[in-house]
Motif scaffolding. Sequence first.
Motif, PDB file in Angstrom:
ATOM      1  N   GLY A  99       7.148 -13.158  30.864  1.00  0.00           N
ATOM      2  CA  GLY A  99       7.058 -13.597  29.479  1.00  0.00           C
ATOM      3  C   GLY A  99       8.372 -13.554  28.714  1.00  0.00           C
ATOM      4  O   GLY A  99       8.413 -13.834  27.527  1.00  0.00           O
ATOM      5  N   GLY A 101      10.904 -15.489  29.240  1.00  0.00           N
ATOM      6  CA  GLY A 101      11.382 -16.859  29.017  1.00  0.00           C
ATOM      7  C   GLY A 101      12.143 -17.456  30.179  1.00  0.00           C
ATOM      8  O   GLY A 101      12.909 -18.402  30.005  1.00  0.00           O
ATOM      9  N   LYS A 102      11.918 -16.943  31.389  1.00  0.00           N
ATOM     10  CA  LYS A 102      12.632 -17.470  32.552  1.00  0.00           C
ATOM     11  C   LYS A 102      12.249 -18.920  32.816  1.00  0.00           C
ATOM     12  O   LYS A 102      13.108 -19.775  33.006  1.00  0.00           O
ATOM     13  N   SER A 103      10.933 -19.185  32.801  1.00  0.00           N
ATOM     14  CA  SER A 103      10.494 -20.554  33.075  1.00  0.00           C
ATOM     15  C   SER A 103      10.980 -21.488  31.982  1.00  0.00           C
ATOM     16  O   SER A 103      11.364 -22.639  32.255  1.00  0.00           O
ATOM     17  N   THR A 104      10.986 -21.005  30.753  1.00  0.00           N
ATOM     18  CA  THR A 104      11.455 -21.831  29.636  1.00  0.00           C
ATOM     19  C   THR A 104      12.919 -22.178  29.816  1.00  0.00           C
ATOM     20  O   THR A 104      13.329 -23.335  29.695  1.00  0.00           O
ATOM     21  N   ARG A 135       4.456 -27.203  28.770  1.00  0.00           N
ATOM     22  CA  ARG A 135       5.603 -26.479  28.231  1.00  0.00           C
ATOM     23  C   ARG A 135       6.735 -27.463  27.909  1.00  0.00           C
ATOM     24  O   ARG A 135       7.360 -27.374  26.856  1.00  0.00           O
ATOM     25  N   ARG A 138       6.057 -29.192  24.741  1.00  0.00           N
ATOM     26  CA  ARG A 138       6.291 -28.323  23.600  1.00  0.00           C
ATOM     27  C   ARG A 138       7.778 -28.232  23.285  1.00  0.00           C
ATOM     28  O   ARG A 138       8.187 -28.088  22.132  1.00  0.00           O
ATOM     29  N   MET A 268      14.842 -17.043  21.158  1.00  0.00           N
ATOM     30  CA  MET A 268      13.579 -17.716  21.458  1.00  0.00           C
ATOM     31  C   MET A 268      12.994 -18.248  20.158  1.00  0.00           C
ATOM     32  O   MET A 268      12.709 -17.484  19.239  1.00  0.00           O
ATOM     33  N   THR A 269      12.862 -19.547  20.077  1.00  0.00           N
ATOM     34  CA  THR A 269      12.305 -20.150  18.877  1.00  0.00           C
ATOM     35  C   THR A 269      11.017 -20.862  19.241  1.00  0.00           C
ATOM     36  O   THR A 269      10.626 -20.885  20.407  1.00  0.00           O
ATOM     37  N   GLY A 270      10.387 -21.441  18.260  1.00  0.00           N
ATOM     38  CA  GLY A 270       9.173 -22.205  18.533  1.00  0.00           C
ATOM     39  C   GLY A 270       9.446 -23.413  19.411  1.00  0.00           C
ATOM     40  O   GLY A 270       8.547 -23.971  20.025  1.00  0.00           O
ATOM     41  N   GLY A 272      11.578 -23.402  22.054  1.00  0.00           N
ATOM     42  CA  GLY A 272      12.285 -22.974  23.253  1.00  0.00           C
ATOM     43  C   GLY A 272      13.499 -22.123  22.936  1.00  0.00           C
ATOM     44  O   GLY A 272      13.648 -21.613  21.830  1.00  0.00           O
TER      45      GLY A 272
HETATM   46  P1  TYD Z   1       8.026 -18.102  29.907  1.00  0.00           P
HETATM   47  O1  TYD Z   1       9.207 -18.985  30.064  1.00  0.00           O
HETATM   48  O2  TYD Z   1       6.731 -18.604  30.406  1.00  0.00           O
HETATM   49  O3  TYD Z   1       8.303 -16.663  30.514  1.00  0.00           O
HETATM   50  P2  TYD Z   1       8.485 -16.213  32.044  1.00  0.00           P
HETATM   51  O4  TYD Z   1       8.615 -17.422  32.879  1.00  0.00           O
HETATM   52  O5  TYD Z   1       9.740 -15.372  32.010  1.00  0.00           O
HETATM   53  O6  TYD Z   1       7.301 -15.380  32.368  1.00  0.00           O
HETATM   54  O7  TYD Z   1       7.947 -17.747  28.366  1.00  0.00           O
HETATM   55  C1  TYD Z   1       6.807 -17.305  27.830  1.00  0.00           C
HETATM   56  C2  TYD Z   1       6.987 -16.801  26.422  1.00  0.00           C
HETATM   57  O8  TYD Z   1       7.890 -17.531  25.646  1.00  0.00           O
HETATM   58  C3  TYD Z   1       5.650 -16.891  25.769  1.00  0.00           C
HETATM   59  O9  TYD Z   1       5.306 -15.597  25.326  1.00  0.00           O
HETATM   60  C4  TYD Z   1       5.810 -17.840  24.643  1.00  0.00           C
HETATM   61  C5  TYD Z   1       7.270 -17.926  24.414  1.00  0.00           C
HETATM   62  N1  TYD Z   1       7.720 -19.256  24.048  1.00  0.00           N
HETATM   63  C6  TYD Z   1       8.210 -19.484  22.779  1.00  0.00           C
HETATM   64  O10 TYD Z   1       8.251 -18.593  21.925  1.00  0.00           O
HETATM   65  N2  TYD Z   1       8.662 -20.737  22.452  1.00  0.00           N
HETATM   66  C7  TYD Z   1       8.624 -21.759  23.326  1.00  0.00           C
HETATM   67  O11 TYD Z   1       9.040 -22.879  23.002  1.00  0.00           O
HETATM   68  C8  TYD Z   1       8.100 -21.514  24.640  1.00  0.00           C
HETATM   69  C9  TYD Z   1       8.026 -22.597  25.661  1.00  0.00           C
HETATM   70  C10 TYD Z   1       7.675 -20.254  24.956  1.00  0.00           C
END
Ligand code: TYD
Length: 482
Positions: A99, A101-104, A135, A138, A268-270, A272
């Motif tokens: 959570g 933000g790695k995937s983001t 994602r 978004r 981390m914003t809304g 990304g």
């Molecule tokens: P994610 O990239 O899924 O984390 P990981 O791959 O490291 O597990 O990120 C998830 C978190 O990021 C989630 O709690 C929601 C937040 N987030 C935002 O605040 N803004 C965004 O634009 C996105 C895509 C996620």
Amino acid sequence: MAKRPASFICQVCGAAHTRWQGRCESCGAWNSIAEETTAADTLPANLRGGRKGRLIALESLSGTSEDAPRVRVGISELDRVAGGGLVPGSVLLIGGDPGIGKSTLLIQASAALAGAEHRVIYVSGEEAVAQVRLRAERLGLAGAAVELAAETNVEDIVATLSEGRKPALVVIDSIQTMWTDTVESAPGTVTQVRSSAQILIRYAKRAGAAVILVGHVTKDGQIAGPRVVEHMVDAVLSFEGDGAHHFRILRAQKNRFGPTDEIGVFEMTGLGLSEVANPSELFLSNRDSGAPGTAVYAGMEGTRPVLVEIQALVVPTNLGTPRRAAVGWDPSRLSMVLAVLEARCGIKLGAHDVHLNVAGGFRISEPAADLAVAAALISSLSGAVLPHDSVYFGEVSLTGAVRAVPHAMARLKEAAKLGFTRAVAPEAKGSSGGSSGGSGNGAAKEPLESPLATETVTSLGDIVAAIASRAPRRAPRERQEG
Ligand code: TYD
Ligand code: MG
């Protein structure tokens, strides 16, 4: 007769044991050992040995070779931490809490590269394609030409990657979900993760594509299970941050192609992750400069200066053993500063609890923060508010002397840029080359024009005296110094 290979593997550290036991002798973890089929059992016969070695050409150290070419992702905080862009054929491991933000980050990186006409493939083993799409939508990246797959079998993935144009970047999210046919153990076990990583690394080297592996982190901060993967890849980056704050820090822990002291700062914003080009502004944004116990530290992270606020709270204890707590700083360095304050400056803290916090959740690793820590501690103990326009840096030695630290100029310049007017610091290193500075003056040294009024301190006693003179009980007067 050949000895049967050990097949009880600790899932935490990867150590091999010949029989099952409750506790791993190598790392001390309980109930972490599982039986696995080792790679030697499953290797095809032709790889198990017997092949005659091929002659390899040996070369000399001197000779021409090009610098590793780089593919710039276009997210400059990421590019800098990677050492100036991704190296084709290299494998990078990004670890971080779930959570964080790695995937983001990686979908943003993929979209940025795809936007520059590179082929990018994003393989998710954790989420369905629809989730990844959601994602991307978004983040406003739905139009990017990233090729997606939701797959966990490494053989299938490598076969797919080998088709068509060579990808510039392949993202595997995450390595813990991958499995290979060549090993019988369950997905997520050390053996599976290691073998899958090996296959993907071999693919990267062969095809010349940059591969980024995502790795989960356990509660004690290790990349889960396979520490072994850390040794196999070219670079290990960690993505850090905590739930209470919006910013995230990308830090290089190992890098065969670049420095390991660089950080990348994101927020981390809304929409990304957005890059933070000037982290000092972020870390100092909620400063409460009217209270005692806070000092601004002018630090360096890699090549970049970063200013952070250090907060100390020194309060009388009601415990037999006083508490010493440090968040964002090395607790043993805190003990050292306290010991030096006690031994060299006569400041007794044995009956006080000491809490130290680096504001904003930042983590400092430099000893150069000693002086700022000492200033914050003395300020809290004496109740004297430190001047709000001052920054502090310098290393404290066990003798109580304050020693020069590298990059003094860069620190001062950053502080000046952010509106600070005074610095409390040791004399800069460059200004005294040898022990005698009488005759040959100025030949080698460049004239250092400090952008701030610098108060030079040579010992911890200097700063104790300076802060004590500001304490509330005394008549408040400004220090008169040039
Ligand atoms: P994610 O990239 O899924 O984390 P990981 O791959 O490291 O597990 O990120 C998830 C978190 O990021 C989630 O709690 C929601 C937040 N987030 C935002 O605040 N803004 C965004 O634009 C996105 C895509 C996620
Ligand atoms: Mg994820």
